[in-house]
Scaffold this motif. Sequence first.
Motif, PDB file in Angstrom:
ATOM      1  N   THR A  30     -10.541  -6.034   9.569  1.00  0.00           N
ATOM      2  CA  THR A  30     -11.481  -4.896   9.541  1.00  0.00           C
ATOM      3  C   THR A  30     -12.795  -5.211  10.255  1.00  0.00           C
ATOM      4  OG1 THR A  30     -12.180  -5.666   7.345  1.00  0.00           O
ATOM      5  CG2 THR A  30     -10.533  -3.892   7.424  1.00  0.00           C
ATOM      6  N   VAL A 135      -3.821   1.806  -0.517  1.00  0.00           N
ATOM      7  CA  VAL A 135      -4.630   2.138   0.670  1.00  0.00           C
ATOM      8  C   VAL A 135      -5.337   0.897   1.201  1.00  0.00           C
ATOM      9  CG1 VAL A 135      -6.579   3.528   1.511  1.00  0.00           C
ATOM     10  CG2 VAL A 135      -4.944   4.524  -0.096  1.00  0.00           C
ATOM     11  N   SER A 144      -4.339   2.452  10.409  1.00  0.00           N
ATOM     12  CA  SER A 144      -5.663   2.922  10.018  1.00  0.00           C
ATOM     13  C   SER A 144      -5.517   3.823   8.791  1.00  0.00           C
ATOM     14  CB  SER A 144      -6.272   3.684  11.184  1.00  0.00           C
ATOM     15  OG  SER A 144      -7.489   4.244  10.823  1.00  0.00           O
ATOM     16  N   PRO A 145      -6.167   3.487   7.665  1.00  0.00           N
ATOM     17  CA  PRO A 145      -5.937   4.241   6.422  1.00  0.00           C
ATOM     18  C   PRO A 145      -6.212   5.735   6.552  1.00  0.00           C
ATOM     19  CG  PRO A 145      -7.227   2.260   6.008  1.00  0.00           C
ATOM     20  CD  PRO A 145      -7.125   2.390   7.486  1.00  0.00           C
ATOM     21  N   GLY A 146      -7.201   6.126   7.340  1.00  0.00           N
ATOM     22  CA  GLY A 146      -7.548   7.544   7.447  1.00  0.00           C
ATOM     23  C   GLY A 146      -6.547   8.356   8.252  1.00  0.00           C
ATOM     24  N   THR A 147      -5.933   7.738   9.241  1.00  0.00           N
ATOM     25  CA  THR A 147      -5.104   8.516  10.178  1.00  0.00           C
ATOM     26  C   THR A 147      -3.613   8.265  10.057  1.00  0.00           C
ATOM     27  OG1 THR A 147      -5.453   6.791  11.842  1.00  0.00           O
ATOM     28  CG2 THR A 147      -6.949   8.682  11.898  1.00  0.00           C
ATOM     29  N   SER A 148      -3.203   7.126   9.521  1.00  0.00           N
ATOM     30  CA  SER A 148      -1.764   6.845   9.458  1.00  0.00           C
ATOM     31  C   SER A 148      -1.428   6.044   8.219  1.00  0.00           C
ATOM     32  CB  SER A 148      -1.320   6.063  10.704  1.00  0.00           C
ATOM     33  OG  SER A 148      -2.030   4.849  10.779  1.00  0.00           O
ATOM     34  N   SER A 149      -0.159   6.150   7.837  1.00  0.00           N
ATOM     35  CA  SER A 149       0.332   5.361   6.701  1.00  0.00           C
ATOM     36  C   SER A 149       1.787   5.008   6.972  1.00  0.00           C
ATOM     37  CB  SER A 149       0.206   6.163   5.409  1.00  0.00           C
ATOM     38  OG  SER A 149       1.217   7.145   5.366  1.00  0.00           O
TER      39      SER A 149
END
Length: 868
Positions: A30, A135, A144-149
Amino acid sequence: MIGVLQMICKSCSHVLLSGVERSSFLDSMTRPGLPYLAKRGLKRRVAERCRKISLCPHCGVHNGPVKKCGLLKVVHEKYKAVSGSKKGDQLGVREFHSSFDAAAEHNKEITALVGRAQESLTPLVVMQLFLRVPVADIPLLLMSPGTSSPADLILTRLPVPPLCVRPSVVSDLKSGTNEDDLTMKLTEILFLNDVIVKHRSSGAKTQMIMEDWDFLQLQVALYINSELSGIPLNMAPKKWTRGFVQRLKGKQGRFRGNLSGKRVDFSSRTVISPDPNLRIDEVAVPIHVAKILTFPERVTKANMELMRKLVRNGCDVHPGANFIQQRSNNSKRFLKYGNREKIAQELRFGDVVERHLMDDDVVLFNRQPSLHKLSIMAHLARVKPHRTFRFNECVCTPYNADFDGDEMNLHLPQTEEAKAEALVLMGTKANMVTPRNGEPLIAAIQDFLTAAYLLTHKVSLKCDCHCSATCNLFCLIFVTSHFLLLLRQDTFLDRSRACQLIAAILAGQDVAMRLELPPPAILCPVCLWTGKQIFSLLLRPSQSCPIMPNLRTKGKQYSGGEDLCPNDSFVVLHNGELLAGSLDKATLGSGSKNSIFYVLLQDWGQTAATDAMSRLARISPAYLSHRGFSIGIGDVTPGPGLLCAKHELLSAGYKKCDEYISALKAGKLQQQPGCSAEETLEAVILKELSVIRDHAGKACLRELHKSNSPMVMALCGSKGSFINISQMIACVGQQAISGSRIPDGFEDRSLPHFPRSSKLPAAKGFVANSFYSGLTPTEFFFHTMGGREGLVDTAVKTAETGYMQRRLVKSLEDLCLAYDLTVRSATADVVQFIYGGDGLDPACMEGRDRPLEPVLVGKRVCKSPLWG
């Protein structure tokens, strides 16, 4: 997906790292501004660490390797890494095996397979695992936690492309339409979903539902990639279809076939022909092509009358126009029909007339394969009759073109900006030197070199009266019979012939040029001019011309003594006048910075160099047409002296080979380091036989007359070599396959005409005959074997080098020179701190194979002109 599954626990979905390791990797991942490549490296280390952990640090459940099983199944070998020492571990394995007891009671065959049982990870199970991934752990999976999982990796809904991606085609053969492959595959997927729903509602067997499930999975996979391997025969599709992957990848795919390169409008293609009367920056375009290719010309005050004339001419008369777009109502009108006179009168400023291609239009000319920048250049159009594109032969080298049926492409730029850019950046004049090393690439070739050599080479001044050598020149000039002999010499021209020859350059832009004939070289009894004087006029047509190039350089046949060289091969050019030396490939051709055209280009500019080249191209055919230059059987007929010399060479060579073979049989042959006795024999015989051809070639040169046509071409470098001449006249020589003599084939011999294991020169591919005397059947067979290898090599190398070049270009295509003089990639990574290590453009370097000298500027050394 398998990579993610190997990194997470198959029970609690946490990443298989202990608290300390997890925090350490998470901090690294990060970190802001971390490059993508560094993140990939960290993810690889996380994956390697997780693969070594068999017990989950969070829930304590066993985790083994995850593998692909069959076509579309994933299995988890949960207890593979379990050690046999711990009782708790063994208890877990027994519990897992006991879960199969109920099934084993009904099917005894399962009992033997229980030991190899693995946990099957179905899509539903994997989906649940991925949804439960914390998460905080997602950055460790390089997401990226906000855009993909991880759950996004599994398709739960199938995207259906719009109809324009999968159009229906109306069939001519049968009623109805032909649906696109994607539509058919989507239809099958919908049908299978309905089948599964129906089977579940009707209470069908579980096995049947599972088969339907597997088949549905396969159809979805084929919808995306139709080239899946390992499909069972009972499930394989009957007809091959094109999936999404096939539509995108490869040469015919969307990216390479429709985006990076595509078919375009305003282009033409036809066979090419030579035309030495065109300048090097011109291309002759057939009228047929010129009537179809159009340029949108905007009507202005300056061109109103011309545009009206073109509109009146219409489509069928050149120069004319095909369409007119009126500015007032933005409508387009086809000029084949309607009242053209009325349309012409109604022309207004701002209207656009799509006129035919005309003289002096800038066009792009290209020959495939386009392997370097100079494979596409800008020329000026010249509309001519007949059906081929024609251009000056000097421009063949950058295109690698010949006239044995080659075709080329011509494109017409559609805006004034495009025309200006093409002329400045891609113009033939602007690309006379190659960016590879700065040597001229557009220069005289073949006929032009031969004509220049014959025009400027030294005449041997000998008379056939038996007088002293001192009176030879006197005899030649003053005795009438010898004077006739002098006129027959090609390099002396009387006034009428000289003027006729010089008049050949009065064409095109030079048609009104003033020419001044220099004083004759010989005044009495008749005024005669030398070929060197005529050539000087090409560079400097009159005394008022400011272009006065200077050059002192060695020619191809230089043998010492500078301007007193016996072969007259030291070129002295002083103030535009050729004082000494016969011109050849070294001084007129491409690939040399000592050439006349290079001096003109560097010292007097592009126009001076192209003008001189165009004049040479026009005068060469005129001179050769009058003098005559051809090859007959007489040029390759060996004389008695040559036949005798060849016979002696062959006898001596064969005798030596017999001695080597006898020495091998007697065990007396001295072995070369690192070679066996057989290999040594092959090496020494090959060396001996190669020498025969070389010596035969030298004997040819001694025997042949200076006027021999193949000899002239080899001497001036226009075509061929002395090896070719010796093969035609004396001896073809040893044929080689993979660098050695013809190997033994079936039954230990090269051909059935020779004894087994024969080492004789004739049995192993030595061709003693010449092409003049004709090859025997066995020699012909060996010769074709060598030729076949050359053809196969060429075909294979073309494919290999083409692919290699594509990979190289693809890896380097984003490099550019930044304003701080560094070479950077598209992501602004520095590749070189200064271009090429020295900041020099090879196309602008005049140095001839010498390293660059550092220049002292003030108190510091400046190694590059770019540094000031």
